[in-house]
Scaffold this active site. Structure first.
Site, PDB file in Angstrom:
ATOM      1  CD  GLU A  22      -2.755  -1.032   2.543  1.00 60.12           C
ATOM      2  OE1 GLU A  22      -3.942  -0.672   2.479  1.00 60.12           O
ATOM      3  OE2 GLU A  22      -2.182  -1.354   3.607  1.00 60.12           O
ATOM      4  CE1 TYR A  54     -14.373  27.553  -1.065  1.00 60.36           C
ATOM      5  CE2 TYR A  54     -15.512  28.621   0.738  1.00 60.36           C
ATOM      6  CZ  TYR A  54     -15.343  28.420  -0.610  1.00 60.36           C
ATOM      7  OH  TYR A  54     -16.128  29.075  -1.499  1.00 60.36           O
ATOM      8  CB  ILE A  73      -7.139   6.197   7.551  1.00 64.25           C
ATOM      9  CG1 ILE A  73      -8.084   5.199   8.207  1.00 64.25           C
ATOM     10  CG2 ILE A  73      -6.672   5.725   6.190  1.00 64.25           C
ATOM     11  CD1 ILE A  73      -9.391   4.961   7.445  1.00 64.25           C
ATOM     12  CD  GLU A  74      -7.513   3.854  12.316  1.00 60.99           C
ATOM     13  OE1 GLU A  74      -6.692   3.930  11.365  1.00 60.99           O
ATOM     14  OE2 GLU A  74      -8.077   2.791  12.639  1.00 60.99           O
ATOM     15  CE  LYS A 100      -5.487   2.043   2.440  1.00 63.57           C
ATOM     16  NZ  LYS A 100      -4.469   1.577   3.392  1.00 63.57           N
TER      17      LYS A 100
END
Length: 122
Positions: A22, A54, A73-74, A100
């Site tokens: 990955e 933004y 991803i945390e 993801k």
């Protein structure tokens, strides 16, 4: 007063994941960000300088996503939340979701998502 600025489905190609493959091949990551702030003065005066831009938020998230390879991803969601809270003191609360796709779980799944909710100063 609290208002919300939302960025939805910001897409990045990056190299995060628990597996070496990955991190070598990379993949698509998506982020949603809810920014709780007070933009009433900016709205009343129609002045971008009085609110959170933004476009700058997106660019900042992009830089964080590409800083280094992460396993989780945390971790990425936490880095984004902490970074935005530090960069923009006018944020009262923030919610960051990172998604993801194509996750190697041994079955069919649309995506995996991690969410972090924080308040400024916490």
């Amino acid at each position: 007063m609290t208002n919300i600025i939302r960025l939805r489905n910001a897409v990045f190609y990056a190299y995060h994941g628990a597996l070496k493959e990955e991190q070598n091949i990379g993949g698509k990551f998506e982020a949603d960000v809810d920014i709780y702030t007070d933009f009433s003065e900016a709205a009343a005066k129609d002045d971008l300088k009085l609110t959170i831009n933004y476009d700058e938020v997106y660019k900042y998230i992009n830089s964080l996503v590409h800083q280094k390879k992460l396993y989780l991803i945390e971790t990425l969601a936490t880095i984004i939340a902490d970074g935005l809270l530090e960069k923009y003191p006018s944020i009262k609360k923030i919610a960051v979701r990172v998604r993801k796709h194509h996750v190697p779980v041994g079955g069919v799944i649309d995506y995996v998502e991690a969410e972090v909710i924080k308040e400024n100063g916490r």
